[in-house]
Design a protein around this motif. Sequence first.
Motif, PDB file in Angstrom:
ATOM      1  N   ARG A  75      -9.108   6.597   3.345  1.00 45.33           N
ATOM      2  CA  ARG A  75     -10.084   6.707   4.445  1.00 45.33           C
ATOM      3  C   ARG A  75     -10.884   8.001   4.335  1.00 45.33           C
ATOM      4  O   ARG A  75     -12.103   8.008   4.524  1.00 45.33           O
ATOM      5  N   VAL A  76     -10.174   9.091   4.040  1.00 45.83           N
ATOM      6  CA  VAL A  76     -10.869  10.384   3.935  1.00 45.83           C
ATOM      7  C   VAL A  76     -11.922  10.315   2.827  1.00 45.83           C
ATOM      8  O   VAL A  76     -13.075  10.727   3.014  1.00 45.83           O
ATOM      9  N   ALA A  77     -11.523   9.744   1.683  1.00 46.02           N
ATOM     10  CA  ALA A  77     -12.479   9.615   0.567  1.00 46.02           C
ATOM     11  C   ALA A  77     -13.662   8.737   0.987  1.00 46.02           C
ATOM     12  O   ALA A  77     -14.815   9.011   0.623  1.00 46.02           O
ATOM     13  N   ALA A  78     -13.386   7.711   1.765  1.00 44.95           N
ATOM     14  CA  ALA A  78     -14.460   6.806   2.199  1.00 44.95           C
ATOM     15  C   ALA A  78     -15.437   7.518   3.140  1.00 44.95           C
ATOM     16  O   ALA A  78     -16.660   7.360   3.020  1.00 44.95           O
ATOM     17  N   TYR A  79     -14.918   8.333   4.055  1.00 46.82           N
ATOM     18  CA  TYR A  79     -15.823   9.094   4.932  1.00 46.82           C
ATOM     19  C   TYR A  79     -16.685  10.044   4.112  1.00 46.82           C
ATOM     20  O   TYR A  79     -17.840  10.296   4.444  1.00 46.82           O
TER      21      TYR A  79
END
Length: 366
Positions: A75-79
């Motif tokens: 999720r962090v990478a996606a944000y």
Amino acid sequence: MDSEVQAKADFSGVRYAQCWEDADVLVEALDVQPGDVCLSIASAGDNALALLTRHPARVIALDLSPAQLACVELRVAAYRTLEHAQLLELIGSTPSQRRHGLYGNCRPLLGSAARDFWDARPADVAGGVGGAGKFERYFGLFRRYVMPLVHRRPQIEALLRGGLLEKRRTFYRRYWDSFRWRLLFRLFFSRLVMGRMGRDPSFFAYVEGDVATRILERAKHAVTELDPAENPYLQWIMTGRHTTALPLALRPEHFDTIRTNLDRLECRCQSVEDFLASEEPHAVDRFNLSDIFEYMSPQNYHRLLERIAKAARPAGRLAYWNMLVPRSRPETLANCLLPLTDLAARLYSQDKAFFYSRFVVEEVLG
Ligand SMILES: C[S@@+](CC[C@H](N)C(=O)[O-])C[C@H]1O[C@@H](n2cnc3c(N)ncnc32)[C@H](O)[C@@H]1O
């Protein structure tokens, strides 16, 4: 102090690919102030990310499961790399045929463990990473095999359209609350079925009484007193995606704030018990504790709560849920924790994730 649940259940797979705890309720309860230090159970990351919208100095996201942390890392990478609409596609909130490509954009930002984890799960990526957990698969069974035996598609769509309060109540009474609905709901959300297929039998070690009837009452509350059109949790259970509502961290208005504050998020594969063993007193302002206490004996719960109170700054806050086991501050801790019962009860009445029997907010006394 070891974590009791760690010895009892297997945490090698993803149990929760989404946080099934209402982030709106959490954020209002904790009332995070700019500069606060927060500790949050990580789960899949949504609620730890939601806390970033309030500009804390740090959010320490803990989970004893490496698989859960792989969800947070993705999720962090996606944000960081995706646009908002693409994030929704990758999660599965919206339909997509290009999730592998979106994952490929995020992949270089992952550590090797998270990369290996997701590389080995192409089907979960293709289906939307928010559907990759045991709990989401359990809801998938409900949607695919139970709901068609109860109501037809147009009726489900009518329920999710919501509307005014009186209309929702009438709809539930006249068109939804059939004998079959009650019977199959009770069976599917029984301790036996939910324990084996959705959660883990060990999570029920301290549960007493009829689980399914309580959840059925709360489901009724969620579709009548609250508006299904504003309920992302209900929408995912019924349709496998988000139709007209999103959990707080996925709403477009929060995307840039979360992205800007991502460096304040620290993920650790650690139990709360281990974390507190090394923590200085008075170091944390806000605690999101999910419902971890109901996996513990009352004795272990009291010990852990006492440690949390010591690690907390005066006027700090704790928020946690009871799903099926009553857990709240014992009288022996009355000198250090004050229950904020009115606030907790008001927020509980607005809780869109309807499986919980209680929401608890406690303030740390100085
Ligand atoms: C407590 S579970 C609850 C999820 C959901 N509310 C339910 O009841 O089914 C959420 C996360 O907490 C993690 N967890 C449980 N006990 C923990 C502990 N003592 N320390 C850190 N993480 C813990 C689990 O690995 C899981 O990812």
